[in-house]
Design an enzyme around this catalytic site. Structure first.
Site, PDB file in Angstrom:
ATOM      1  N   ASP A 216      12.735 -89.990  10.273  1.00  0.00           N
ATOM      2  CA  ASP A 216      13.090 -90.555  11.636  1.00  0.00           C
ATOM      3  C   ASP A 216      12.337 -89.520  12.816  1.00  0.00           C
ATOM      4  O   ASP A 216      11.859 -88.528  12.282  1.00  0.00           O
ATOM      5  CB  ASP A 216      14.529 -90.438  11.931  1.00  0.00           C
ATOM      6  CG  ASP A 216      15.470 -91.075  11.019  1.00  0.00           C
ATOM      7  OD1 ASP A 216      14.877 -92.314  10.609  1.00  0.00           O
ATOM      8  OD2 ASP A 216      16.532 -90.821  10.761  1.00  0.00           O
TER       9      ASP A 216
HETATM   10  N1  URA Z   1      18.113 -89.420   6.382  1.00  0.00           N
HETATM   11  C1  URA Z   1      18.016 -89.852   7.838  1.00  0.00           C
HETATM   12  O1  URA Z   1      19.008 -90.080   8.498  1.00  0.00           O
HETATM   13  N2  URA Z   1      17.127 -89.670   8.544  1.00  0.00           N
HETATM   14  C2  URA Z   1      15.660 -89.206   8.115  1.00  0.00           C
HETATM   15  O2  URA Z   1      15.029 -89.067   8.725  1.00  0.00           O
HETATM   16  C3  URA Z   1      15.813 -88.959   6.639  1.00  0.00           C
HETATM   17  C4  URA Z   1      16.939 -89.158   5.856  1.00  0.00           C
END
Ligand code: URA
Length: 232
Positions: free
Chosen positions: A104
């Site tokens: 993310d």
């Molecule tokens: N899980 C999440 O919620 N975000 C990420 O970036 C990776 C795994």
């Protein structure tokens, strides 16, 4: 078979135009050939090519480890945000790199960039149970019961039941979580489904490859021979 100028661009620090210039300037030699032109076709896995007298090593694929900072998206292009590819110079990005899986925008840490599509597919396939380890912090203390629920797998709002995972608690609001799959916002949704909230997330390990502590946020380095093995 590949054109000589493309071979040089792929396997040296030279850009395409610098490769053409180097060939025209007579700086490039090919074993067994008298005449070397930019459009000379070579078999990249067997040709012995020299640039300024130094043999050019043929690299089938490029692999980089990047320490992703906040606010950068794990995409190859984006009209609004900086991407992980914007963090590597053209001498690398010209190889058609892409991130292996996604983090993310507000997740930090280990992203691997490669142009090995098949290798990336292999490490991302849930069949292969490649482990990804994340450091997390959450808004509320994670009680033993919620920890166990998450570890066993939770049916999320979209009906998907997550695969079992492992949580190592460091403090009541922090720890490490190890997943073998990578569903969209998985960790945030797992914590959300027990009424908690992720406030910090950093990937520190991917399939046995550990984020190099020498890399500051935004920095990268090529993977070493040992690390590349998971893609082979
Ligand atoms: N899980 C999440 O919620 N975000 C990420 O970036 C990776 C795994």
């Amino acid at each position: 078979m590949i054109r000589l100028d493309k071979f040089l661009t792929n396997n040296t620090n030279l850009s395409r135009s610098e490769s053409v210039k180097a060939i025209k300037a007579g700086r490039v030699k090919i074993e067994g050939l008298n005449k070397v032109l930019q459009d000379t076709k070579i078999d990249e896995s067997s040709a012995v090519v020299f640039l300024d007298g130094q043999q050019v090593a043929y690299q089938k694929f490029v692999y980089l480890m990047l320490n992703k900072p906040l606010g950068v998206v794990s995409a190859t292009n984006d009209t609004q945000h900086k991407t992980v590819l914007d963090l590597v110079p053209e001498q690398y990005s010209k190889h058609g790199l892409f991130p292996v899986g996604r983090l993310d925008k507000d997740t930090l840490g280990l992203v691997i960039l490669t142009n090995n599509g098949q290798g990336a597919h292999k490490v991302l396939s849930p069949k292969n149970h490649v482990k990804k380890v994340y450091k997390y912090e959450c808004a509320d203390p994670l009680c033993e019961q919620d920890k166990q629920k998450i570890e066993l797998g939770i049916t999320l709002k979209d009906g998907y039941t997550t695969k079992p995972c492992k949580i190592k608690i460091t403090t009541e609001k922090s720890g490490e979580i190890t997943l073998t799959e990578g569903k969209y916002h998985e960790i945030k949704r797992l914590f959300g489904s027990v009424g908690n909230k992720i406030t910090y997330l950093e990937r520190i390990c991917f399939g046995g490859i550990t984020l190099d502590p020498k890399l500051n946020r935004g920095e990268f380095r090529p993977l070493n021979q040992q690390e590349i093995k998971i893609f082979e």
